[in-house]
Enzyme design. Sequence first.
Site, short mmCIF file in Angstrom:
data_model
loop_
_atom_site.label_atom_id
_atom_site.label_comp_id
_atom_site.label_asym_id
_atom_site.label_seq_id
_atom_site.Cartn_x
_atom_site.Cartn_y
_atom_site.Cartn_z
N TYR A 154 0.84 -1.21 0.00
CA TYR A 154 0.00 0.00 0.00
C TYR A 154 0.87 1.24 0.00
CZ TYR A 154 0.61 -0.55 5.13
OH TYR A 154 1.11 -0.74 6.40
N MET A 156 1.49 5.24 1.07
CA MET A 156 1.06 6.12 2.16
C MET A 156 1.84 7.43 2.16
SD MET A 156 2.65 4.51 5.67
CE MET A 156 2.25 5.98 6.62
C1 VOV Z 1 7.65 -4.96 9.95
C2 VOV Z 1 8.14 -4.20 10.84
C3 VOV Z 1 8.61 -2.79 10.72
C4 VOV Z 1 9.76 -2.32 11.28
C5 VOV Z 1 10.80 -3.09 12.08
C6 VOV Z 1 9.85 -0.91 10.96
C7 VOV Z 1 10.89 -0.08 11.40
C8 VOV Z 1 11.03 1.20 10.90
C9 VOV Z 1 12.06 2.11 11.33
C10 VOV Z 1 13.10 1.82 12.40
C11 VOV Z 1 11.93 3.25 10.58
C12 VOV Z 1 12.74 4.52 10.68
C13 VOV Z 1 14.04 4.42 10.00
C14 VOV Z 1 15.00 5.37 10.70
O1 VOV Z 1 14.99 6.53 10.33
O2 VOV Z 1 15.68 4.95 11.63
C15 VOV Z 1 10.83 3.06 9.69
C16 VOV Z 1 10.42 4.00 8.74
C17 VOV Z 1 9.21 3.91 8.09
N1 VOV Z 1 8.27 2.92 8.25
FE1 VOV Z 1 8.45 1.23 9.31
N2 VOV Z 1 8.75 -0.55 10.21
C18 VOV Z 1 7.95 -1.65 10.07
C19 VOV Z 1 6.70 -1.75 9.43
C20 VOV Z 1 6.10 -0.65 8.86
C21 VOV Z 1 4.73 -0.59 8.43
C22 VOV Z 1 3.70 -1.69 8.59
C23 VOV Z 1 4.52 0.65 7.89
C24 VOV Z 1 3.19 1.20 7.39
C25 VOV Z 1 2.58 2.10 8.47
C26 VOV Z 1 1.15 1.79 8.83
O3 VOV Z 1 0.66 2.42 9.79
O4 VOV Z 1 0.50 0.97 8.19
C27 VOV Z 1 5.75 1.36 7.92
C28 VOV Z 1 5.95 2.62 7.40
C29 VOV Z 1 7.17 3.26 7.48
C30 VOV Z 1 7.45 4.51 6.81
C31 VOV Z 1 6.49 5.22 5.87
C32 VOV Z 1 8.72 4.90 7.17
C33 VOV Z 1 9.45 6.18 6.71
C34 VOV Z 1 8.93 7.30 7.57
C35 VOV Z 1 9.70 8.59 7.55
O5 VOV Z 1 9.10 9.61 7.94
O6 VOV Z 1 10.87 8.62 7.17
N3 VOV Z 1 6.69 0.56 8.55
N4 VOV Z 1 10.27 1.83 9.94
#
Ligand code: VOV
Length: 258
Positions: A154, A156
Amino acid sequence: MQHQSSEPTVTQQAAETLDGWYTFHDFRRIDWSRLKQVEATVRTKMVHEFQAFLSELAQVEEQKEGSHALYTIIGQKADLVLMVLRPTMEDIQAVEVKMQKLDLYDYLIPTYSYVSVVELGTYRGSGEGNPYENPYVRDRLYPILPKSKHICFYPMSKSRRDGDNWYTLSMEKRKELMYRHGMIGRSYAGKIQQIIGGSTGFDDWEWGVTLFANDILQFKKIVYEMRFDEVSAKYGEFGEFFIGNRLESTDLEAHFAL
Ligand code: VOV
């Protein structure tokens, strides 16, 4: 002069990103009614040509010069998705052109596509030295996609609504919120593997989220749990969701059999 808006007026610092392979998701609907008109031997030939194309992609993956994944899509939004990762956008387009020239693709109608680049944020810092030489970072920027049973995709964005504007939050606040997001994500270690594609300036949303799991219920669980986390609850805006089952190249003949 007094400001009426609750928004801070200062410009905040953008988080630096590490960018890896370019990513293309190609969603197609199978035009069954037209396929039914095609003679069985011709249909089989078309499937063989598609399998040969997938073998070429598999060779690129073996050389670690890219990766790809083929899944069916459940529901009416599409029937198939091919996700392709490559070092350059030219490479992505070359795959796209080649794919569209396949005879089978005359019967695979495009329904949606998404273009992004595998992205790692640096809210937690990017470690010592050049991060692009760090083997852990490289594995995440240039990932060989898992062979999981299920996919969830998806797009976002983060909200820019008055009052809930992610882009006017301070770096410290965003770090704190992303830390909490990461902690929830980490509780799904071993159950879900995520690939985050940054797409600001590339496609209609800011990120493409691709999740892989062997237990399809974990998609519902993580997305639901994250809805209660401030990053998603207050700032998350979501596009359409696509879920599907892995489709092996060796199962294609059966899949297209009538
Ligand atoms: C499956 C597990 C999982 C894990 C371990 C995880 C971890 C992390 C970490 C540590 C970081 C930050 C990186 C940094 O900077 O250290 C991120 C970053 C990000 N994520 Fe994530 N995410 C997951 C999963 C995960 C999901 C399921 C989603 C959808 C959110 C939802 O509501 O449906 C998501 C989104 C994001 C996004 C859009 C970003 C970038 C955002 C920004 O603004 O840059 N993400 N994500």
